[in-house]
Write a protein that holds these residues in place. Structure first.
Motif, PDB file in Angstrom:
ATOM      1  N   ALA A  77       0.835  -1.202   0.000  1.00  0.00           N
ATOM      2  CA  ALA A  77       0.000   0.000   0.000  1.00  0.00           C
ATOM      3  C   ALA A  77       0.872   1.256   0.000  1.00  0.00           C
ATOM      4  O   ALA A  77       1.916   1.279   0.642  1.00  0.00           O
ATOM      5  CB  ALA A  77      -0.919  -0.003   1.215  1.00  0.00           C
ATOM      6  N   PRO A  78       0.443   2.292  -0.694  1.00  0.00           N
ATOM      7  CA  PRO A  78       1.236   3.525  -0.751  1.00  0.00           C
ATOM      8  C   PRO A  78       1.184   4.342   0.544  1.00  0.00           C
ATOM      9  O   PRO A  78       1.965   5.253   0.733  1.00  0.00           O
ATOM     10  CB  PRO A  78       0.597   4.302  -1.903  1.00  0.00           C
ATOM     11  CG  PRO A  78      -0.805   3.794  -1.964  1.00  0.00           C
ATOM     12  CD  PRO A  78      -0.741   2.355  -1.534  1.00  0.00           C
ATOM     13  N   GLY A  79       0.299   3.986   1.434  1.00  0.00           N
ATOM     14  CA  GLY A  79       0.153   4.689   2.707  1.00  0.00           C
ATOM     15  C   GLY A  79      -0.790   3.917   3.606  1.00  0.00           C
ATOM     16  O   GLY A  79      -1.101   2.749   3.337  1.00  0.00           O
ATOM     17  N   PRO A  80      -1.264   4.542   4.669  1.00  0.00           N
ATOM     18  CA  PRO A  80      -2.197   3.870   5.579  1.00  0.00           C
ATOM     19  C   PRO A  80      -3.479   3.483   4.846  1.00  0.00           C
ATOM     20  O   PRO A  80      -3.953   4.234   3.981  1.00  0.00           O
ATOM     21  CB  PRO A  80      -2.490   4.934   6.637  1.00  0.00           C
ATOM     22  CG  PRO A  80      -1.467   5.990   6.463  1.00  0.00           C
ATOM     23  CD  PRO A  80      -0.978   5.917   5.073  1.00  0.00           C
ATOM     24  N   VAL A  81      -4.013   2.321   5.172  1.00  0.00           N
ATOM     25  CA  VAL A  81      -5.230   1.840   4.520  1.00  0.00           C
ATOM     26  C   VAL A  81      -6.237   1.350   5.551  1.00  0.00           C
ATOM     27  O   VAL A  81      -5.864   0.875   6.619  1.00  0.00           O
ATOM     28  CB  VAL A  81      -4.931   0.706   3.501  1.00  0.00           C
ATOM     29  CG1 VAL A  81      -4.150   1.230   2.308  1.00  0.00           C
ATOM     30  CG2 VAL A  81      -4.194  -0.442   4.146  1.00  0.00           C
ATOM     31  N   SER A  82      -7.502   1.440   5.183  1.00  0.00           N
ATOM     32  CA  SER A  82      -8.573   0.924   6.035  1.00  0.00           C
ATOM     33  C   SER A  82      -8.794  -0.551   5.711  1.00  0.00           C
ATOM     34  O   SER A  82      -8.290  -1.067   4.707  1.00  0.00           O
ATOM     35  CB  SER A  82      -9.877   1.697   5.786  1.00  0.00           C
ATOM     36  OG  SER A  82     -10.394   1.365   4.495  1.00  0.00           O
ATOM     37  N   ALA A  83      -9.577  -1.213   6.537  1.00  0.00           N
ATOM     38  CA  ALA A  83      -9.909  -2.617   6.273  1.00  0.00           C
ATOM     39  C   ALA A  83     -10.637  -2.742   4.932  1.00  0.00           C
ATOM     40  O   ALA A  83     -10.396  -3.676   4.166  1.00  0.00           O
ATOM     41  CB  ALA A  83     -10.768  -3.170   7.403  1.00  0.00           C
ATOM     42  N   TYR A  84     -11.488  -1.768   4.632  1.00  0.00           N
ATOM     43  CA  TYR A  84     -12.229  -1.806   3.364  1.00  0.00           C
ATOM     44  C   TYR A  84     -11.310  -1.543   2.172  1.00  0.00           C
ATOM     45  O   TYR A  84     -11.524  -2.100   1.092  1.00  0.00           O
ATOM     46  CB  TYR A  84     -13.413  -0.836   3.408  1.00  0.00           C
ATOM     47  CG  TYR A  84     -14.491  -1.365   4.321  1.00  0.00           C
ATOM     48  CD1 TYR A  84     -15.443  -2.261   3.854  1.00  0.00           C
ATOM     49  CD2 TYR A  84     -14.513  -1.013   5.663  1.00  0.00           C
ATOM     50  CE1 TYR A  84     -16.411  -2.784   4.699  1.00  0.00           C
ATOM     51  CE2 TYR A  84     -15.477  -1.534   6.521  1.00  0.00           C
ATOM     52  CZ  TYR A  84     -16.425  -2.417   6.031  1.00  0.00           C
ATOM     53  OH  TYR A  84     -17.375  -2.940   6.858  1.00  0.00           O
TER      54      TYR A  84
END
Length: 137
Positions: free
Chosen positions: A25-32
């Motif tokens: 991922a390019p940065g922080p991500v949510s579960a969705y």
């Protein structure tokens, strides 16, 4: 015909898939966000992703950024007593770091005030050097 697998995967296999997604991922991500990222490979229910993320956090391989309600992979091979993050409000870059002096001060404060620390996560929000430089010009 779809190549997605709706079969139930072992927890270790799911955890590995999610950890790879976090690392890519390019940065922080949510579960969705993770569900969407893995949609070409698998059909995942939100509760399955949350359980897997909890295991990864418990194992020290991922972190939850409370202020963003998002997840990142752990960037430190060795784990420390406290986890600290500098989060750019502009580009969303996250830098994981530790500072023994800050940890010692917080533990000292807790001892003096009779506070029992169960977990220590610090989040600094601001603007990273690259964004600050880009906005100066």
């Amino acid at each position: 015909m779809s190549t997605k697998s709706a079969k139930r995967r072992p927890a270790a296999e799911q955890d590995k898939m999610l950890l790879e997604a976090l690392r890519e991922a390019p940065g922080p991500v949510s579960a969705y966000d993770i569900i969407e990222m893995l949609r070409p490979e698998a059909v995942l229910a939100p509760q399955t992703v949350y359980r897997s993320l909890e295991r990864l956090i418990d194992e020290g391989r991922a972190h939850r950024l409370e202020s963003l309600n998002a997840y990142v992979s752990c960037s430190h091979p060795e784990h420390h007593e406290a986890t600290a993050f500098a989060i750019c409000q502009n580009c969303r870059q996250v830098i994981e770091f530790d500072d023994a002096g800050v940890t010692a001060q917080l533990k000292s404060w807790a001892r003096k005030n009779g506070f029992d620390i169960s977990q220590m996560t610090l989040e600094l929000r601001g603007t990273c050097a690259a964004c600050r430089t880009a906005n100066v010009g």
